[in-house]
Design an enzyme around this catalytic site. Structure first.
Site, PDB file in Angstrom:
ATOM      1  N   ASP A 222       0.784  -0.984  -0.278  1.00 28.76           N
ATOM      2  CA  ASP A 222      -0.158  -0.099  -0.037  1.00 28.76           C
ATOM      3  C   ASP A 222       0.872   1.427  -0.081  1.00 28.76           C
ATOM      4  OD1 ASP A 222       0.635   0.414   2.651  1.00 28.76           O
ATOM      5  OD2 ASP A 222      -1.000   0.339   3.401  1.00 28.76           O
TER       6      ASP A 222
ATOM      7  N   CYS B  11       2.916  -3.490   3.891  1.00 23.77           N
ATOM      8  CA  CYS B  11       2.169  -2.373   4.484  1.00 23.77           C
ATOM      9  C   CYS B  11       2.866  -1.626   5.429  1.00 23.77           C
ATOM     10  CB  CYS B  11       0.542  -2.687   4.456  1.00 23.77           C
ATOM     11  SG  CYS B  11       0.239  -3.641   5.814  1.00 23.77           S
TER      12      CYS B  11
ATOM     13  N   THR C  41       2.331  -2.113   8.895  1.00 25.15           N
ATOM     14  CA  THR C  41       2.792  -2.995   9.824  1.00 25.15           C
ATOM     15  C   THR C  41       3.161  -4.534   9.201  1.00 25.15           C
ATOM     16  OG1 THR C  41       0.487  -3.587  10.013  1.00 25.15           O
ATOM     17  CG2 THR C  41       1.364  -2.075  11.592  1.00 25.15           C
TER      18      THR C  41
ATOM     19  N   HIS D  70       8.928 -24.872   7.532  1.00 25.60           N
ATOM     20  CA  HIS D  70       7.889 -25.635   8.210  1.00 25.60           C
ATOM     21  C   HIS D  70       6.368 -25.452   7.523  1.00 25.60           C
ATOM     22  CE1 HIS D  70      10.128 -26.616  11.933  1.00 25.60           C
ATOM     23  NE2 HIS D  70      11.123 -26.900  10.960  1.00 25.60           N
TER      24      HIS D  70
ATOM     25  N   HIS E 163       5.586 -31.787   8.145  1.00 25.99           N
ATOM     26  CA  HIS E 163       5.171 -30.322   8.131  1.00 25.99           C
ATOM     27  C   HIS E 163       4.191 -30.297   6.758  1.00 25.99           C
ATOM     28  CE1 HIS E 163       8.214 -29.311  10.781  1.00 25.99           C
ATOM     29  NE2 HIS E 163       9.221 -29.711  10.162  1.00 25.99           N
TER      30      HIS E 163
HETATM   31  C1  RB5 Z   1      -2.066   2.638   6.572  1.00 21.14           C
HETATM   32  O1  RB5 Z   1      -1.930   3.616   7.422  1.00 21.14           O
HETATM   33  C2  RB5 Z   1      -1.746   1.307   7.359  1.00 21.14           C
HETATM   34  O2  RB5 Z   1      -3.130   1.319   8.346  1.00 21.14           O
HETATM   35  C3  RB5 Z   1      -1.366   0.162   6.671  1.00 21.14           C
HETATM   36  O3  RB5 Z   1      -0.256   0.346   5.807  1.00 21.14           O
HETATM   37  C4  RB5 Z   1      -1.078  -1.254   7.691  1.00 21.14           C
HETATM   38  O4  RB5 Z   1      -0.493  -1.163   8.483  1.00 21.14           O
HETATM   39  C5  RB5 Z   1      -2.425  -1.876   7.641  1.00 21.14           C
HETATM   40  O5  RB5 Z   1      -2.430  -3.136   8.496  1.00 21.14           O
END
Ligand code: RB5
Length: 146
Positions: A12, A69, A71, A102, A137
């Site tokens: 993203d 993204c 996180t 695994h 596995h």
């Molecule tokens: C975008 O601000 C953020 O929410 C997205 O990149 C991600 O971290 C979502 O899981």
């Protein structure tokens, strides 16, 4: 694991720069990179990009994928909704190796707001150089599929 060295990348808006660094790195390792964007930094929706990359892997068009993204979590959740995809978020090389060995993960997810570029590239290398061990596995991985 297939011999096909074709990998899909998507992200993203939060991870465009890290995705580009990963793309360059992976290409330098001999992979054919299918980077499906996005190209511009406007705010977008990670489920769109996670699903798009996951479909490339599930269809067999690409052997593996790397998605990113902020996180790594949201795009991972979206990718894992596609049948045949096994995606894990990793913030360390050990986990990245283990999800291949695994869990036969076929997509790696990274959080651009969690890991810096140097660590991210080490995680990518661990993921790409590991092989699924099969055996017990495989029995467990088969149990994941619906
Ligand atoms: C975008 O601000 C953020 O929410 C997205 O990149 C991600 O971290 C979502 O899981």
């Amino acid at each position: 694991m297939t011999d096909m060295k074709r990998i899909v990348l998507s992200s993203d808006h939060a991870a465009i720069e890290l995705r580009r660094a990963v793309a360059e790195h992976v290409a330098s390792k001999g992979w054919e990179v299918v980077d499906i964007g996005p190209e511009t930094p406007e705010s977008t929706h990670y489920p769109i990009h996670g699903k798009a990359a996951a479909e490339r892997v599930a269809s067999g068009d690409c052997a593996l994928g790397i998605i990113l993204c902020g996180t790594g979590q949201g795009i991972m959740m979206a990718a894992n909704k596609v049948n045949g995809v096994r995606c894990g978020v990793c913030s360390d090389p050990f986990s990245a190796r283990m999800i291949r060995q695994h869990n036969n993960a076929n997509i790696l997810s990274l959080g651009a707001r969690v890991v810096g570029e140097g660590l991210a590239l080490d995680i990518v290398d661990a993921f790409l150089s590991a092989e699924f061990e099969g055996g017990r596995h495989a029995t467990r991985v088969d149990m994941i599929e619906g």
